[in-house]
Scaffold this motif. Structure first.
Motif, PDB file in Angstrom:
ATOM      1  N   GLU A   1     -12.262  27.279  73.645  1.00 39.27           N
ATOM      2  CA  GLU A   1     -12.004  27.096  71.894  1.00 39.27           C
ATOM      3  C   GLU A   1     -12.526  28.568  71.206  1.00 39.27           C
ATOM      4  O   GLU A   1     -11.742  28.951  70.514  1.00 39.27           O
ATOM      5  CB  GLU A   1     -12.224  25.788  71.303  1.00 39.27           C
ATOM      6  N   ALA A   2     -13.738  28.762  71.425  1.00 40.11           N
ATOM      7  CA  ALA A   2     -14.464  29.825  70.854  1.00 40.11           C
ATOM      8  C   ALA A   2     -13.811  30.999  71.121  1.00 40.11           C
ATOM      9  O   ALA A   2     -13.404  31.978  70.238  1.00 40.11           O
ATOM     10  CB  ALA A   2     -15.878  29.898  71.020  1.00 40.11           C
ATOM     11  N   ARG A   3     -13.528  31.353  72.327  1.00 39.22           N
ATOM     12  CA  ARG A   3     -12.783  32.549  72.918  1.00 39.22           C
ATOM     13  C   ARG A   3     -11.131  32.674  72.342  1.00 39.22           C
ATOM     14  O   ARG A   3     -10.993  33.834  72.103  1.00 39.22           O
ATOM     15  CB  ARG A   3     -12.701  32.585  74.389  1.00 39.22           C
ATOM     16  N   ALA A   4     -10.759  31.594  72.335  1.00 42.37           N
ATOM     17  CA  ALA A   4      -9.178  31.692  71.945  1.00 42.37           C
ATOM     18  C   ALA A   4      -9.429  32.029  70.207  1.00 42.37           C
ATOM     19  O   ALA A   4      -8.529  32.885  69.821  1.00 42.37           O
ATOM     20  CB  ALA A   4      -8.584  30.322  72.033  1.00 42.37           C
ATOM     21  N   LYS A   5     -10.263  31.489  69.619  1.00 37.49           N
ATOM     22  CA  LYS A   5     -10.472  31.773  68.197  1.00 37.49           C
ATOM     23  C   LYS A   5     -10.807  33.198  68.139  1.00 37.49           C
ATOM     24  O   LYS A   5     -10.230  33.939  67.150  1.00 37.49           O
ATOM     25  CB  LYS A   5     -11.573  30.820  67.307  1.00 37.49           C
ATOM     26  N   GLN A   6     -11.558  33.823  68.795  1.00 36.43           N
ATOM     27  CA  GLN A   6     -12.017  34.981  68.705  1.00 36.43           C
ATOM     28  C   GLN A   6     -10.823  35.887  69.288  1.00 36.43           C
ATOM     29  O   GLN A   6     -10.698  36.961  68.435  1.00 36.43           O
ATOM     30  CB  GLN A   6     -13.064  35.539  69.963  1.00 36.43           C
TER      31      GLN A   6
ATOM     32  N   ASP B   1      -7.792  35.397  68.498  1.00 33.50           N
ATOM     33  CA  ASP B   1      -6.946  35.230  67.441  1.00 33.50           C
ATOM     34  C   ASP B   1      -7.351  35.983  66.407  1.00 33.50           C
ATOM     35  O   ASP B   1      -6.425  36.746  65.682  1.00 33.50           O
ATOM     36  CB  ASP B   1      -6.592  33.530  66.795  1.00 33.50           C
ATOM     37  N   GLN B   2      -8.638  36.096  66.140  1.00 35.18           N
ATOM     38  CA  GLN B   2      -9.138  37.037  64.884  1.00 35.18           C
ATOM     39  C   GLN B   2      -9.070  38.317  65.419  1.00 35.18           C
ATOM     40  O   GLN B   2      -8.800  39.385  64.522  1.00 35.18           O
ATOM     41  CB  GLN B   2     -10.632  36.321  64.740  1.00 35.18           C
TER      42      GLN B   2
ATOM     43  N   LEU C   1      -7.239  41.033  62.931  1.00 36.83           N
ATOM     44  CA  LEU C   1      -7.823  42.333  62.531  1.00 36.83           C
ATOM     45  C   LEU C   1      -7.061  43.277  62.828  1.00 36.83           C
ATOM     46  O   LEU C   1      -6.742  44.449  62.212  1.00 36.83           O
ATOM     47  CB  LEU C   1      -9.251  42.295  63.241  1.00 36.83           C
ATOM     48  N   ALA C   2      -6.270  43.430  63.906  1.00 32.81           N
ATOM     49  CA  ALA C   2      -5.705  44.704  64.536  1.00 32.81           C
ATOM     50  C   ALA C   2      -4.319  44.725  63.583  1.00 32.81           C
ATOM     51  O   ALA C   2      -3.837  45.808  63.242  1.00 32.81           O
ATOM     52  CB  ALA C   2      -5.222  44.179  66.060  1.00 32.81           C
ATOM     53  N   GLY C   3      -3.919  43.616  62.982  1.00 34.72           N
ATOM     54  CA  GLY C   3      -2.418  43.831  62.262  1.00 34.72           C
ATOM     55  C   GLY C   3      -3.127  44.153  60.908  1.00 34.72           C
ATOM     56  O   GLY C   3      -2.221  45.181  60.374  1.00 34.72           O
TER      57      GLY C   3
END
Length: 114
Positions: free
Chosen positions: A81-86, A88-89, A93-95
């Protein structure tokens, strides 16, 4: 004084001499046999106790192993879950970076036009 009691240990052999055990030796033998039986009984009780304790330990270890597996599974899910959130973030940030780069390029174009 000890009295002798004749005991024929091998009556099937003709002419075999009888063995004489005095009452003191007989009493000692009976005492030793009783002690051996007591020791055997104590040994059997201890083995039953150890077997019961062993079964309890095995049950406890199985429980601990199950708890450990559940904890590991929970930690694994949390890490995913933490990796998935990372991830997504990182996408957000790239956008945001692309938008800022576009705004900078537009502002430079406007500055150059001035």
């Amino acid at each position: 004084s000890a009295t002798l009691a004749p005991v024929d240990l091998m009556p099937s052999l003709p002419g075999h001499a009888s063995v004489h055990l005095d009452s003191e030796a007989s009493a000692k033998m009976i005492t030793m046999m009783t002690e051996l039986n007591d020791i055997r009984g104590e040994y059997e009780r201890e083995m039953l106790q150890l077997s019961a304790e062993n079964a309890e330990l095995v049950k406890h270890l199985q429980f601990v192993e199950q708890q450990a597996e559940q904890t590991i599974d929970g930690l694994h899910r949390s890490l995913q879950e933490a990796r998935a959130k990372q991830d997504d973030q990182a996408e957000v940030l790239a956008g945001d970076r692309r938008k800022l780069e576009q705004q900078i390029a537009r502002l430079r174009g406007e500055v150059d036009a001035l």
